[in-house]
Structure formats: structure tokens, C-alpha cells
Design a protein around this motif. Structure first.
Motif: not given
Length: 413
Positions: A308-330
Motif C-alpha cells: 500500500v502506497l499512501f500519498v497526499d491526495a484528496e481529489e479525484e485523479g490525484e492518485l494517478e501519479p502514484a499508480k503510474e509509479l508502482i504499476q510497472p512493478i505490479a
């Protein structure tokens, strides 16, 4: 084969007489291993243990395959004397009481979520042959169907299916369609909540569905099914319902299995997918490498280790950079284990700042830092935390690699 079993179980087991059992001595003819997860204090475990003892005794005395099967007990007992007393009732060996690390690895590897549980695996490869050994013991007491391997869905479901107007349709009508196999019962509150109104809406949008009921009576089945627009296995066909339960290793209800047009499983998480996507925009819900943590999918945190990668994101769409960061590893992890025909040993989530994330942090006693990289293993009540100033793909990949290689030291949850 013995080398694989040593890696899986360790070099020594123990029997009810407190004697050590060399894993190499399990036999060169061994082809199927039953992993029996249980606890001496659990009532259903005690009841099942008696049935399993009778099954095992008959199999070892009269089956032509008697040398091809062995069972190993994996206990969740906390008291050694209670464990030892329970083990004395058994004719098969067990993992040593103190080997808790290996027990938890087996729980996670084979996705055990309840006890008693009996998982049959290939003794040479560790691949699951049958998840629901409890039904094998009940439905095949003489072991005539050994080794209880999976059969095609079309073969298992074959026969007439009911509509709620009492008319029947042959199961052949399902061929070439996406199929949802819905295991449910009216007396389970989650089944009633899930059924109405979300499922009918999704059903009308996309897919044929077959219901497998676990009702206590035909009357309750008829009443519950009368509200449903899809097909059902007849209540009186207990053998077919049991075979479907066995095929998919159902451990709890409601469960919705999604199959592709050739009858291959797409996901076991149909319930979660529909709750997250009632308009079916992502149908047919192939597994995604990275999930955004939500109330509906948080249940998956209990199915095994989760990054689980916890990030400072409250609005819709703000999680996308975090998803893109770990997606290749996943994606790399998913592809690797899919090629080996094994389940992925780690699920991947990103979590922003909301009530669900706050609850998870509180429950696992995590720091408030963001970004924060963690691996949570709920069943083992263990966590692994990587608190660094900058989280890069290289940091994530090394963290995952070290976890899979068992190089990280867990902290208690």
C-alpha cells in the motif's frame, strides 16, 4: 519432488507421538499433498477432524492410490499442549508447533481465509489441485475420484438450469458468453445487500449469470430466487452445487466468480468489481495491477500480503501519479507468476487521504507520513514500512524484491 517439499514444509515434521518425521520419508510415490489448516479450539475443526480421520483411514487401507496421498496439519493453535492433544487424534504429521513463520507463509501462499480448510496440492510443484477438500471428504468418502483435479466449468455445470418462473434452460445456453457464478444465500446479510439493487442493474447491462444457492430449505430457495432475473442450479441438485463449490474453492458467501467466453476464470472478485463499477464500464473486470483503496475493495487486504502506497491526495485523479509509479512493478510481478500458473503473492494499492485510509493507518499503527510505502500482512498481523523522503520506482522494486526474498524484518500490527 522431495526438494520441493523440504522448501515448502521444512526438513522435519512431527506426529502425534511427538516423534520427528523426515519429509523425505513421505514417499517417492507421493503425488498429492493435503494441507489441513485448523485449530483444536475451533468446533467445526473438531467435527471435520473426525470425518477426515475416517476418510484418511479408509483411503490408506483400501485405495489403490494409498501411497500417492499424504496430509500435513498446519495449526493456528496458541497453546502447545492443546495442539499436542489434538495432534494425537490424527494419523498424519504436522508442522512443528513453533514453526509459525512457515505456517503463515502457507496461509498466505494458498489464500486460506477460514478454518477448517483442506487444500490439495501437487506434491511436485505446489500448484493447487483442489481448494475445497472439505467437500471432497464429504462427497467422495471412498476416494474414488482421486486426485480430485479441476474439471471444465461446462462439464461441472452441465444439466438443466432454472428460471424464476420455474421453466428450465439447458446449461449449453451459457456457452460462448461471459458468465458470473454467484454463490449466495438469503440468510447472509451481505448477500441481500449485494443483491439489491446493485447486481440486477449490472446483470441487465452485461452478462448471463448462474446462481448457486446454499439455502437451508427449498422453500427459502424458491422465495429468494423469485426476486432474481438470472438462472440457478436447482436446489434439489445438491451434487452439482457441491461440485461448483469444490471447483472454485468457495470459502465464504456472497462470492461472484467471473468467467470468460471459454469458461476460464477472470476474477474471484466479481462482488468487489460490481460494487466499484455498477455501470460496468470496466467489464469484464480483468485483474488490474494497481487498485485505489476503497471501502468495497478493502476486504482484499485480508487475502494476503498487500503493498500500500499512501500519498497526499484528496481529489479525484490525484492518485494517478502514484499508480503510474508502482504499476510497472505490479505488472512485472503479475506476469511472472501468471507464467508459472501461480497466484500473485502480493496485491498493490494506492491510498489517498480519506476515512478508509485513516482507518487503515489507525488499525495498523502506521505513521502519518506521506508518501509512505508499506506492505501489510493482515493474517500474520505483520507490517513492513519504508519511510523515505522520495519514493522512486527503484525504491519500490527493491522493497518488493526484499520482501519476496524474506529479507525484511516485520513489525507487529
Amino acid at each position: 519432488m522431495s526438494e520441493f517439499l523440504v522448501n515448502l514444509l521444512g526438513e522435519r515434521l512431527v506426529n502425534g507421538e511427538k516423534a520427528e518425521v523426515d519429509v523425505h520419508s513421505l514417499g517417492s510415490k507421493l503425488s498429492l499433498l493435503g494441507l489441513y489448516f485448523g485449530c483444536s479450539l475451533n468446533g467445526p475443526c473438531k467435527q471435520f477432524n473426525a470425518s477426515l480421520c475416517e476418510f484418511y483411514s479408509k483411503f490408506k487401507k483400501s485405495s489403490e492410490h494409498k501411497d500417492k496421498l499424504e496430509i500435513v496439519f498446519i495449526s493456528s493453535d496458541q497453546d502447545q499442549k492443546q495442539w499436542q492433544d489434538f495432534l494425537q487424534e490424527m494419523q498424519w504429521p504436522a508442522l512443528p508447533f513453533k514453526d509459525r513463520h512457515k505456517k503463515m507463509k502457507l496461509w498466505n501462499k494458498y489464500k486460506v481465509t477460514s478454518i477448517p480448510s483442506l487444500v490439495f496440492i501437487d506434491a511436485a510443484t505446489g500448484k493447487v489441485v483442489c481448494r475445497n477438500g472439505l467437500l471432497v471428504v464429504r462427497d467422495d468418502p471412498k476416494g474414488l475420484e482421486f486426485p480430485w483435479g479441476p474439471k471444465p466449468f461446462v462439464e461441472v455445470v452441465a444439466g438443466p438450469l432454472l428460471r424464476n418462473n420455474r421453466q428450465t434452460t439447458d446449461s449449453g445456453a451459457l456457452e460462448g458468453s461471459y458468465v458470473g457464478v454467484y454463490f449466495s444465500a438469503h440468510w447472509v446479510s451481505h448477500s441481500r445487500f449485494f443483491f439489491s439493487p446493485v447486481v440486477p442493474k449490472s446483470y441487465r447491462t452485461v452478462t448471463p449469470k448462474t446462481e448457486v444457492h446454499t439455502e437451508p430449505s427449498e422453500e427459502s430457495f424458491t422465495q429468494y430466487f423469485s426476486e432474481m432475473p438470472w438462472l440457478a442450479v436447482p436446489y434439489t441438485d445438491e451434487a452439482r452445487r457441491s461440485r461448483l463449490n469444490r471447483l472454485y474453492g468457495i470459502q465464504g458467501i456472497p462470492t461472484l466468480i467471473l468467467l470468460d467466453t471459454e469458461g476460464h476464470m477472470i476474477t474471484r472478485q466479481g462482488r468487489v468489481e460490481i460494487l466499484n463499477d455498477p455501470d460496468c464500464e470496466l467489464f469484464p473486470w480483468h485483474p488490474r495491477p494497481v487498485l485505489e483503496l476503497s471501502e468495497s475493495n478493502a476486504v482484499q487486504l485480508h487475502e494476503g500480503p498487500c503493498l500500500v502506497l499512501f500519498v497526499d491526495a484528496e481529489e479525484e485523479g490525484e492518485l494517478e501519479p502514484a499508480k503510474e509509479l508502482i504499476q510497472p512493478i505490479a505488472e512485472k510481478i503479475m506476469a511472472k507468476y501468471k507464467a508459472k500458473e501461480e497466484e500473485t503473492p502480493l496485491l498493490f494499492f494506492v491510498a489517498g487521504e480519506d476515512d478508509m485510509s485513516d482507518s487503515l493507518r489507525d488499525y495498523t499503527n502506521l505513521p502519518e507520513a506521506a508518501p509512505l510505502l508499506t506492505i501489510l500482512d493482515m493474517s500474520a498481523r505483520a507490517k513492513y514500512v519504508k519511510d523515505v523522503e522520495e519514493i522512486t520506482p527503484a525504491v519500490v522494486e527493491q522493497f518488493v524484491s526484499d520482501f519476496l526474498a524474506e529479507k525484511l524484518k516485520p513489525e507487529p500490527i
